[in-house]
Motif scaffolding. Sequence first.
Motif, PDB file in Angstrom:
ATOM      1  N   PRO A  55     -28.208  -6.387  12.376  1.00 24.13           N
ATOM      2  CA  PRO A  55     -28.759  -7.626  11.817  1.00 24.13           C
ATOM      3  C   PRO A  55     -28.586  -7.700  10.298  1.00 24.13           C
ATOM      4  CG  PRO A  55     -30.268  -6.687  13.420  1.00 24.13           C
ATOM      5  CD  PRO A  55     -29.183  -5.663  13.194  1.00 24.13           C
ATOM      6  N   ALA A  56     -28.366  -8.896   9.792  1.00 22.28           N
ATOM      7  CA  ALA A  56     -28.189  -9.116   8.352  1.00 22.28           C
ATOM      8  C   ALA A  56     -29.409  -8.614   7.588  1.00 22.28           C
ATOM      9  CB  ALA A  56     -27.971 -10.606   8.079  1.00 22.28           C
ATOM     10  N   GLY A  57     -29.148  -8.007   6.465  1.00 23.59           N
ATOM     11  CA  GLY A  57     -30.222  -7.549   5.596  1.00 23.59           C
ATOM     12  C   GLY A  57     -30.702  -6.133   5.850  1.00 23.59           C
ATOM     13  N   TRP A  58     -30.242  -5.509   6.918  1.00 19.73           N
ATOM     14  CA  TRP A  58     -30.661  -4.138   7.188  1.00 19.73           C
ATOM     15  C   TRP A  58     -29.901  -3.174   6.287  1.00 19.73           C
ATOM     16  CZ3 TRP A  58     -31.585  -2.248  12.827  1.00 19.73           C
ATOM     17  CH2 TRP A  58     -32.561  -3.044  13.444  1.00 19.73           C
ATOM     18  N   PRO A 115     -21.967  -4.156   5.260  1.00 16.11           N
ATOM     19  CA  PRO A 115     -23.039  -4.862   4.557  1.00 16.11           C
ATOM     20  C   PRO A 115     -24.298  -3.988   4.482  1.00 16.11           C
ATOM     21  CG  PRO A 115     -22.007  -6.295   6.180  1.00 16.11           C
ATOM     22  CD  PRO A 115     -21.447  -4.912   6.386  1.00 16.11           C
ATOM     23  N   GLY A 116     -24.861  -3.862   3.298  1.00 16.47           N
ATOM     24  CA  GLY A 116     -26.086  -3.078   3.114  1.00 16.47           C
ATOM     25  C   GLY A 116     -25.892  -1.581   3.041  1.00 16.47           C
ATOM     26  N   THR A 164     -31.118  -4.943  17.788  1.00 19.52           N
ATOM     27  CA  THR A 164     -29.685  -4.760  17.535  1.00 19.52           C
ATOM     28  C   THR A 164     -28.792  -5.402  18.591  1.00 19.52           C
ATOM     29  OG1 THR A 164     -29.595  -2.657  18.740  1.00 19.52           O
ATOM     30  CG2 THR A 164     -30.087  -2.554  16.352  1.00 19.52           C
ATOM     31  N   VAL A 220     -17.577  -8.284  14.790  1.00 22.63           N
ATOM     32  CA  VAL A 220     -17.149  -7.847  13.448  1.00 22.63           C
ATOM     33  C   VAL A 220     -15.988  -6.856  13.470  1.00 22.63           C
ATOM     34  CG1 VAL A 220     -19.451  -8.249  12.470  1.00 22.63           C
ATOM     35  CG2 VAL A 220     -18.852  -5.968  13.317  1.00 22.63           C
TER      36      VAL A 220
END
Length: 172
Positions: free
Chosen positions: A124-127, A163-164, A111, A24
């Motif tokens: 991780p997605a959603g954290w 994200p998040g 992670t 990323v």
Amino acid sequence: MVGNLDWRPAAERTDLLAGPVAAVIGERPEARVAEIDPELADTAAFCERYGVPLEVSANCVIVAAKRGGEAGYAACMVAATDRADVNGVVRRHLGARKVSFAPMADATSLTSMEYGGITPLGLPAGWPVLVDEAVAAAPQVVIGSGVRRSKLLLPGKSLTDLPGAEVLALAR
């Protein structure tokens, strides 16, 4: 730049990043990376050796939140001079019955990063990524790179659009 380190564009030195971070980092052209002695990755030793003010460093703490028999994880970014209010602000914000620091084995396996180098980039997605307001406001902040052998440098506001990410008064 900060301290007596050789800061380079992070996207040009992905060999100094954990896999999820390298994946990323291209989205963060402002990010710089510097190689360090992995034995000096812990914040106090790192700051002393490399001349980085403690106030410029931030730590990423992984917490496990439990509610209704289910567990979830979140990352908390706090200045190295502060502690996250895990049992107050973090617990209430996550709507959890109980919040604790995630065991090292869980934090590293979930992670895919090294303990002492965990960073909010590439989680991780959603954290949820809970960023203390002082870290978000910092002109520059030194954080982990996912591995112990380097550190990242970027504006604190860069953490607020991950994200998040949510900015809170986390420090106590």
